[in-house]
Motif scaffolding. Structure first.
Motif, PDB file in Angstrom:
ATOM      1  N   PHE A  15       5.273  65.510 -29.637  1.00  0.00           N
ATOM      2  CA  PHE A  15       4.233  66.233 -29.138  1.00  0.00           C
ATOM      3  C   PHE A  15       4.763  67.550 -29.232  1.00  0.00           C
ATOM      4  O   PHE A  15       5.381  68.085 -28.277  1.00  0.00           O
ATOM      5  CB  PHE A  15       3.791  65.910 -27.901  1.00  0.00           C
ATOM      6  N   PRO A  16       4.731  68.488 -30.510  1.00  0.00           N
ATOM      7  CA  PRO A  16       5.296  69.658 -30.469  1.00  0.00           C
ATOM      8  C   PRO A  16       4.233  70.619 -29.555  1.00  0.00           C
ATOM      9  O   PRO A  16       3.018  70.540 -29.612  1.00  0.00           O
ATOM     10  CB  PRO A  16       5.128  70.211 -31.948  1.00  0.00           C
ATOM     11  N   TYR A  17       4.898  71.824 -28.995  1.00  0.00           N
ATOM     12  CA  TYR A  17       4.031  72.741 -28.200  1.00  0.00           C
ATOM     13  C   TYR A  17       4.736  74.108 -28.416  1.00  0.00           C
ATOM     14  O   TYR A  17       5.978  74.250 -28.451  1.00  0.00           O
ATOM     15  CB  TYR A  17       3.716  72.128 -26.818  1.00  0.00           C
ATOM     16  N   THR A  18       4.289  75.086 -27.997  1.00  0.00           N
ATOM     17  CA  THR A  18       4.572  76.310 -28.057  1.00  0.00           C
ATOM     18  C   THR A  18       4.358  76.841 -26.457  1.00  0.00           C
ATOM     19  O   THR A  18       3.114  77.217 -25.921  1.00  0.00           O
ATOM     20  CB  THR A  18       3.700  77.505 -28.823  1.00  0.00           C
ATOM     21  N   GLY A  19       5.444  77.276 -25.878  1.00  0.00           N
ATOM     22  CA  GLY A  19       5.408  77.556 -24.551  1.00  0.00           C
ATOM     23  C   GLY A  19       5.595  79.161 -24.278  1.00  0.00           C
ATOM     24  O   GLY A  19       6.037  79.720 -24.932  1.00  0.00           O
ATOM     25  N   ILE A  20       4.978  79.548 -23.021  1.00  0.00           N
ATOM     26  CA  ILE A  20       5.368  80.921 -22.639  1.00  0.00           C
ATOM     27  C   ILE A  20       5.885  81.039 -21.416  1.00  0.00           C
ATOM     28  O   ILE A  20       6.290  82.097 -20.729  1.00  0.00           O
ATOM     29  CB  ILE A  20       4.043  81.611 -22.490  1.00  0.00           C
TER      30      ILE A  20
END
Length: 265
Positions: A111-116
């Motif tokens: 599960f790729p994700y882009t975090g802040i």
């Protein structure tokens, strides 16, 4: 009004005449002023008020007797700053980076994700009794029972990265579910399950093979609450009295003060 050395001497002389000859030396007051400056950053009128309070408090300080080996050096006692207490903690926020259904067990799902946020909270819930493995960026981070088990409790995997790294940007979470019996095959019913290493997890998943199951993975923001040590504040200074009768003014404290940290980000 600016307080001069003469004013200080007059004040100290008056203190000595009313305190049975105990008195306070100008050096003691000077050391106290330096510590007040370091702790509170006071200046001007605030410094004058603190100085007056220091002279009054010095007439009856708490006294501690120490052993010869612990007898402090007066110069070190005069220049030492407040002690520091480290504190680091994390909390999970409300922002969801990714939420996906899990329909297949016995294989590693990516599960790729882009975090802040600097950290991340990964939650896995299962609709069937399972054992879950969670990786972050290729490293096995947590594992455990998931779903309703023999204890009739619906177990939820909830893990927060506390490595101190910065996870803002692109990352990958891997999740694998297997039947709990696959991991506890050699254990008694209800006995604790020993955690598996990377190779053990890969072996169990490969031996299980794909099967249909149900679950959900949720990836949320997580933030670092505190990274810097917090100064300890003292209610009052103490006089350390050595066995040779020498007394040294010190900033030792009975209890550290606690200040709630502020979220970052």
């Amino acid at each position: 009004m600016t307080m001069t050395d003469d004013d200080l001497r007059d004040l100290l002389a008056g203190d000595a005449s009313t305190a049975g000859g105990a008195g306070v030396t100008l050096a003691d007051v000077d050391r106290r002023v330096r510590r007040i400056r370091r702790r509170r950053g006071a200046a001007g009128a605030v410094l004058a008020a603190s100085l007056a309070a220091a002279v009054m408090a010095a007439t009856s300080p708490r006294t501690v007797t120490i052993s010869p080996a612990d007898d402090p050096d007066p110069a070190a006692a005069a220049t030492s700053g407040p002690a520091l207490t480290p504190g680091v903690s994390y909390f999970a926020g409300q922002r969801v980076f990714l939420e996906k259904e899990i329909e297949t067990g016995g294989r590693v799902l990516r599960f790729p994700y882009t975090g802040i946020s600097t950290s991340v909270n990964v939650q896995v819930d299962c609709r069937e009794p399972s054992y879950a493995f969670v990786w972050l960026n290729g490293r096995l981070e947590t594992q455990g029972v998931c779903g309703v088990q023999r204890d009739q409790v619906d177990h939820l995997i909830s893990w927060i990265d506390e490595s101190g790294g910065d996870l803002r940007g692109d990352n990958e979470v891997d999740v694998a579910l297997v039947p709990v019996q696959r991991v506890a095959v050699d254990g008694e019913p209800g006995a604790p399950i020993l955690a598996l290493g990377e190779q053990g997890a890969e072996r169990v998943i490969a031996e299980t093979g794909e099967y249909r199951t149900g679950g959900r993975v949720t990836i949320r923001e997580a933030w670092l609450l505190a990274v810097a040590p917090t100064p300890i504040n003292c209610d009052r200074d103490i006089v350390i009295r050595g066995p040779n009768g020498r007394e040294v003014l010190s900033s030792a404290c009975d209890q550290p003060s606690e200040k709630p940290p502020s979220p970052q980000g």
